[in-house]
Write an enzyme that holds these catalytic residues in place. Structure first.
Site, PDB file in Angstrom:
ATOM      1  N   GLU A 209       0.939  -1.328   0.110  1.00 24.87           N
ATOM      2  CA  GLU A 209       0.009   0.018  -0.108  1.00 24.87           C
ATOM      3  C   GLU A 209       0.837   1.325  -0.045  1.00 24.87           C
ATOM      4  O   GLU A 209       1.721   1.594   0.799  1.00 24.87           O
ATOM      5  CB  GLU A 209      -1.085   0.165   1.149  1.00 24.87           C
ATOM      6  N   LYS A 225      -8.597  -1.152   1.014  1.00 22.58           N
ATOM      7  CA  LYS A 225      -9.708  -1.528   1.765  1.00 22.58           C
ATOM      8  C   LYS A 225     -10.552  -2.533   1.521  1.00 22.58           C
ATOM      9  O   LYS A 225     -11.274  -2.127   0.345  1.00 22.58           O
ATOM     10  CB  LYS A 225     -10.302  -0.327   2.575  1.00 22.58           C
TER      11      LYS A 225
END
Length: 398
Positions: A209, A225
């Site tokens: 990420e 997410k």
């Protein structure tokens, strides 16, 4: 505390630098020139300290919108690490429970220059005499589920919209931990794979990420997410899940707001929304949010705007930090912070999910997930275990 080494003075045999984001063409010629290590107890704003230290050692990031002048004889760049607690301090939020790795600083900045010759080639093979004991979780599955239920109750009261709940585990080890930590970079999807170490501590990262980067003159963040097993059915389920999409969009909105605080007016945009990508044996949903930096934006202002990362805190961010401090019995240490590379005209920092810390005798690992009103406590416990499993398996390999 900062440690400066004059050019050409090497305290230890030099090996290739493995810091996440370090330029591939430079890794075998990098040599440490100066180091800053800072703990919360030292006081002050870690983001200001980082920017000032870097500028003093040839990495000026006081205006990220200005084209950088690169000195071929100056510093190549720097590895930068910021803990979740340091990010919370800079943002004015609750720092959470004490870290289980007190030897590890909350801020590290290591400036590198170029050596005249490449370092000896190294491979992240198994360390001699490596042994890893059983993992011991800091809370039971029942306690984890209770924390999820408590967050759902807070959402029901209107205190928050979403909170990321993270658990910790530790395992005793024997041998040199660095080769084991370096192997994490080989996990599929480890965009920020690499290590950083100091006296009595080390970090290994396999994060996919992007917390924040500067790419082609724009600020970029890529929040992740939403998780499912990496099977055809899992991919379909992730795309079809209203709960996962709602959770994801909340964080995208939060990241848009974070960037808007330090962006040129009207320049924030969502370049990609809910793209499903693979990390090890999991599908994860990722979006890309970007913006043009405001005039005069420096590294300190950028870090204060985006840290701690929205995908590992929740929304609203400060209220979510209060919930995290109340629910998590063990601090996040180096996890859920920032780790990567900065240089003239360059920022590329990953969010330290899928990250392991070593102290003198134990490895530490964190995993969790975002909690919304639609969360099922048992499913959230299982998701955290699924995220930790590939990391645990690789570290146990002889």
């Amino acid at each position: 505390m900062s440690v400066n080494r004059p050019d050409g003075v090497e305290a230890l045999p030099r090996v290739g630098i493995d810091a996440p984001g370090a330029p591939p063409q430079c890794r075998e010629r990098l040599v440490e020139r100066a180091r800053l290590e800072w703990w919360l107890a030292d006081g002050g704003d870690p983001t200001d300290l980082a920017e000032q230290f870097l500028a003093a050692h040839g990495v000026d990031l006081s205006d990220l919108g200005r084209p950088a002048a690169h000195d071929p004889h100056g510093a190549c760049g720097a590895a930068v690490f910021l803990s979740a607690a340091a990010g919370a301090r800079a943002a004015g939020g609750a720092p959470g429970a004490p870290t289980p790795v007190p030897a590890l600083p909350d801020l590290v900045a290591v400036v590198y220059g170029h050596a005249d010759r490449p370092a000896p080639a190294t491979r992240p093979g198994p360390g001699a005499g490596w042994w890893l004991g059983p993992w011991r979780d800091s809370w039971t599955p029942a306690a984890h589920a209770e924390a999820v239920a408590a967050v759902r109750a807070a959402i029901g009261r209107g205190d928050v919209y979403q909170v990321n709940v993270v658990g910790h585990a530790a395992a005793a080890y024997a041998g040199d931990p660095l080769p084991a930590l370096a192997r994490l970079a080989g996990l599929p999807g480890a965009r920020y794979g690499g290590t950083l170490s100091g006296l009595g501590w080390a970090i290994g990262c396999a994060s996919p990420e992007t917390l924040v980067a500067v790419e082609h003159g724009r600020l970029v963040t890529r929040p992740i997410k939403g998780t499912r097993p990496a099977t055809p059915a899992g991919r379909r389920e992730l795309y079809a899940s209203a709960k996962e999409r709602a959770e994801h969009v909340m964080i995208v909105d939060l990241e848009r707001n974070d960037l808007a605080r330090v962006a040129r007016t009207g320049s924030v945009r969502v370049d990609e929304l809910f793209a499903v990508r693979r990390w090890c044996d999991l599908w994860q949903a990722e979006s890309t949010v970007s913006a043009a930096p405001a005039d005069g934006l420096g590294l300190a202002g950028l870090l204060r705007a985006v840290c701690p990362g929205g995908s590992v805190t929740g929304a609203p961010k400060l209220a979510a930090l209060d919930q995290i401090a109340a629910r998590e019995p063990v601090g996040r240490g180096p996890s859920m912070g920032a780790l990567g590379w900065v240089g003239p005209g360059r920022v590329d920092l990953g969010l330290t999910i899928r990250t392991v810390a070593a102290d003198a005798d134990r490895l530490h690992l964190w995993a969790g997930g975002g909690i919304t009103w639609g969360s099922d406590p048992a499913a959230e416990v299982a998701e955290a275990a699924a995220k930790a499993a590939p990391v645990r398996a690789l570290l146990a390999a002889a």
